[in-house]
Design a protein around this motif. Sequence first.
Motif: not given
Length: 304
Positions: A217-229, A232-242, A267-270
Amino acid sequence: KIFKDINRSNYDRLIIEGDKKYVSLLKKNKNKTDVYLHIHHDSLKCGNEKIINNCDKVITVSDYIKNRTLINNKVLDSKIVSLKNAVNTEVFNKEKYKNELNKIRKGLNIDNEDIVIGFTGRLIPEKGIKELLLAIKNLKIPKKIKVIIIGSATFGQKSKSDYEEEIKLLSNSMNKNIIYTGYIHNSNIPKINSIVDISVVPSIWEEPAGLVVLEALSLGIPLIVTDSGGISEYINDECAITVKRDENLINNLSNSLEKLIMDDELRIKMSIKAREQGVKFDITKYYEDFIKIIKNNKGNKNEN
């Protein structure tokens, strides 16, 4: 030795990082110094009420771990507080390395037109690296990609685990460009990750609060994450796909990767939104919140 030193000195606070077995002993210090236990994993299973009650506070890295601790132990909610993790957002900043990006890419044999997919973490089953590789194997896209896998199974030791050998064989069977860096010291992680276009955290266990998420996130990289632990408390739908960790996990990862690889604008927007989210977890704010927690107790009025 530590206990003797504590009894000779007059510390304001005792902060125990992770190891719960020290709590009961250190709580017996003759100066009655407050004791705090800072846990980074789901380490307080059932039957830890005595340990928790011997702490003035238990500090967790996510609400997920806080709630797990409360559910598994009969203790007051006020005994446990969540303090989100943090990174140095000045160090984890792509702008800092923009003049070195071409050199880094060239050193790893990555062309300018390649879309770089990144994974950072230990090469163990829980981190989902095998599932990620299978998802990449399924990709049917016209764009060129490179996959950079940062980490090893053994924190820099030369020996390889059976699982690590298994995923290397899987990589060799794929018609994809996969780069294994091996163990990279933490100080070099920001620079090498600055070339990544999409970061994937495919954990199949319950992540307490993976630092790799904050680093991306800090490096400005779009994320793909799992619904794990606690992720979800650190991301939102604008920067990550869960994606869900169900029987369709591999397909879920493939579909999400295809979406981000093929949509440059998305990708640029995220990426912009990722950086905006990442700076919320800077170490300065973390320090301020940490101080509030350990001063929010009895007898603190005259402390600096």
